[in-house]
Write an enzyme that holds these catalytic residues in place. Structure first.
Site, PDB file in Angstrom:
ATOM      1  N   HIS A 152       0.812  -1.215   0.000  1.00 42.40           N
ATOM      2  CA  HIS A 152       0.000   0.000   0.000  1.00 42.40           C
ATOM      3  C   HIS A 152       0.851   1.273   0.000  1.00 42.40           C
ATOM      4  O   HIS A 152       0.398   2.332  -0.450  1.00 42.40           O
ATOM      5  CB  HIS A 152      -0.935  -0.002   1.204  1.00 42.40           C
TER       6      HIS A 152
ATOM      7  N   ASP B 295      -9.890  -6.304 -19.491  1.00 41.91           N
ATOM      8  CA  ASP B 295      -9.983  -7.431 -20.424  1.00 41.91           C
ATOM      9  C   ASP B 295      -8.602  -7.680 -21.036  1.00 41.91           C
ATOM     10  O   ASP B 295      -8.063  -6.826 -21.737  1.00 41.91           O
ATOM     11  CB  ASP B 295     -11.011  -7.105 -21.506  1.00 41.91           C
TER      12      ASP B 295
END
Length: 454
Positions: free
Chosen positions: A162, A397
């Protein structure tokens, strides 16, 4: 907790950026330093692939690996490490030629469709999560795992540090990898090619201004933790532990549901200028969760938190493609008693609206106290949000279709709710959370019944 293992680990390797890489070093800003030792963020992307195992290993996997290598040329820091040199006043991200990204390939015998369903045992997908290597001396930025479910599909797991990147940045990386992978399949290019403007990362940390000395406050806080002069960059193992009977549930608020919540809220509260989709969604889920969990403890309130993207909210707005952390937070409290009442949703929404007003007053207001505030949160249930519908994660995708499911598994330990756009592509909101089995049953009942009663 005993975790199911994949049927076999096929390959544990590393992927290196292709030729042309040069040494890169980035300082951590106070936005990054806030998360220096927090547990990593884990995401799983499930893709349908009802084809043979040989087709996957002969075609899909080589394309994924090669396109990753190409993509990393645009994201060199991700192949490096977070370190805290003794001659540096603060930690840095350091990349040198030869640094790589951990890349594990595995097969799983768990039912692919079960993991893509709306309710399942949380531990069933832990073997899909890549391990991020961290020590007191250095910490990797990301780790990846691709897991095949023979004749059904595959999963891409991303674990990210993070302090290196926030949700917007990690999503941008995944979109860039997907873009490169699709382009490689269509055009067969094997050398570096440019990314679209909206995916090209902007790394200049000088745009983050710190005139009030927030950085120094955060550095001193970390140095004093288990210190003195503790320069460890090793992430904490976890904030909490996952229950052995934990189940993951996925719920949806359709556009009509959201309009129904807004209309009901307008009839109940006087100040209606901030009835955003985000606000009514979080408030509704929070009230449903508290009704399901019935929090116990000394406190008569629950603590709730959310983050906001600061890129456009700083005094001098920065590029939306800024890569790193640029999120601020707000914390608010709500009385448990009020949440348990019929209009608990309204009570939560009113408190959240007040917190949103503080964001408008100044996104960095109180930023010096962010670390100390987190450390002072009392034991007990705290609620927060992971992800955002604005990330558009279901658009990622790689060339074999949109994800069938995206799962933020790190919320299992933090107790957060995950938010994304609906996988049904209907402009709705998808909510994920992990609860004990009996709590999940209560949450599901409350979630549905409250909508019907408005």
């Amino acid at each position: 907790m005993a975790q199911p293992a994949p049927s076999r680990v096929v390959e544990a390797c590393s992927v290196e950026p292709l030729q042309g890489a040069t040494p890169t070093s980035l300082p951590l800003t106070f936005f990054d330093l806030l998360w220096l030792r927090f547990p990593p963020v884990e995401r799983l992307f499930f893709y349908s692939f009802p084809h043979s195992t040989s087709s996957f290993f002969d075609s899909v996997l080589p394309t994924l690996k090669h396109s990753l290598s190409l993509t990393l040329q645009h994201f060199l820091p991700l192949a490096g490490n977070i370190i805290w040199p003794h001659d540096s006043p603060k930690p840095i991200i350091n990349y040198v030629p030869g640094d790589t990204v951990s890349f594990t390939v595995a097969e799983s015998n768990v039912d692919f469709n079960y993991l893509c369903s709306d309710l399942y045992e949380a531990e069933k997908r832990y073997h899909l999560i890549p391990h991020l290597t961290t020590s007191h001396e250095k910490a990797s930025l990301i780790a990846l795992q691709v897991t095949l479910f023979p004749n059904s599909g595959f999963c891409i797991g991303l674990t990210s540090h993070h302090a290196g990147l926030d949700g917007k940045s990690s999503t941008s990386f995944m979109k860039s990898w997907a873009f490169s992978c699709s382009k490689l399949q269509k055009e067969g290019l094997s050398s570096l090619f440019p990314l679209p403007e909206d995916l090209t990362p902007f790394f200049d940390r000088s745009v983050i201004k710190d005139p009030t000395g927030i950085t120094e406050v955060y550095i001193n806080a970390w140095l004093k933790l288990d210190g003195p002069n503790n320069r460890s960059v090793k992430v904490f193992e976890s904030m909490t532990t996952t229950q052995t009977d934990a189940v993951k549930g996925v719920f949806e608020l359709t556009p009509s549901h959201i309009q129904k919540l807004k209309k009901y809220a307008e009839s109940k509260i006087e100040k209606k200028d901030q009835l955003s989709t985000f606000a009514v969604t979080y408030a509704y889920v929070l009230a449903s969760a508290v009704k399901a969990e019935q929090p116990k403890g000394d406190s008569d309130t629950v603590i709730s938190a959310f983050t906001v993207d600061c890129r456009s909210r700083l005094d001098s707005p920065i590029a939306p493609t800024y890569f790193g952390n640029c999120i601020g937070g707000q914390v608010f409290k709500v009385e448990i008693k009020s949440l348990l009442e019929k209009d608990g949703f309204i009570s939560a929404l009113e408190e959240m609206n007040e917190a949103l007003k503080r964001v408008k007053d100044g996104v960095l207001s109180g930023a010096k106290d962010w670390i100390s505030s987190i450390q002072k949160i009392p034991e007990g249930r705290a609620y927060s949000i992971a992800g955002s519908p604005r990330f558009e994660i279901y658009s990622i995708d790689f060339g074999w279709g949109r994800p069938k499911k995206v799962d933020i598994t790190s919320i299992d330990r933090t107790g957060a709710f995950s938010l994304s756009e609906s996988r049904n592509n209907n402009r709705g909101i998808e909510i994920g959370l992990v609860l004990k089995k009996h709590e999940m049953e209560a949450f599901s009942a409350s979630f549905v019944q409250q909508l019907e009663s408005f």
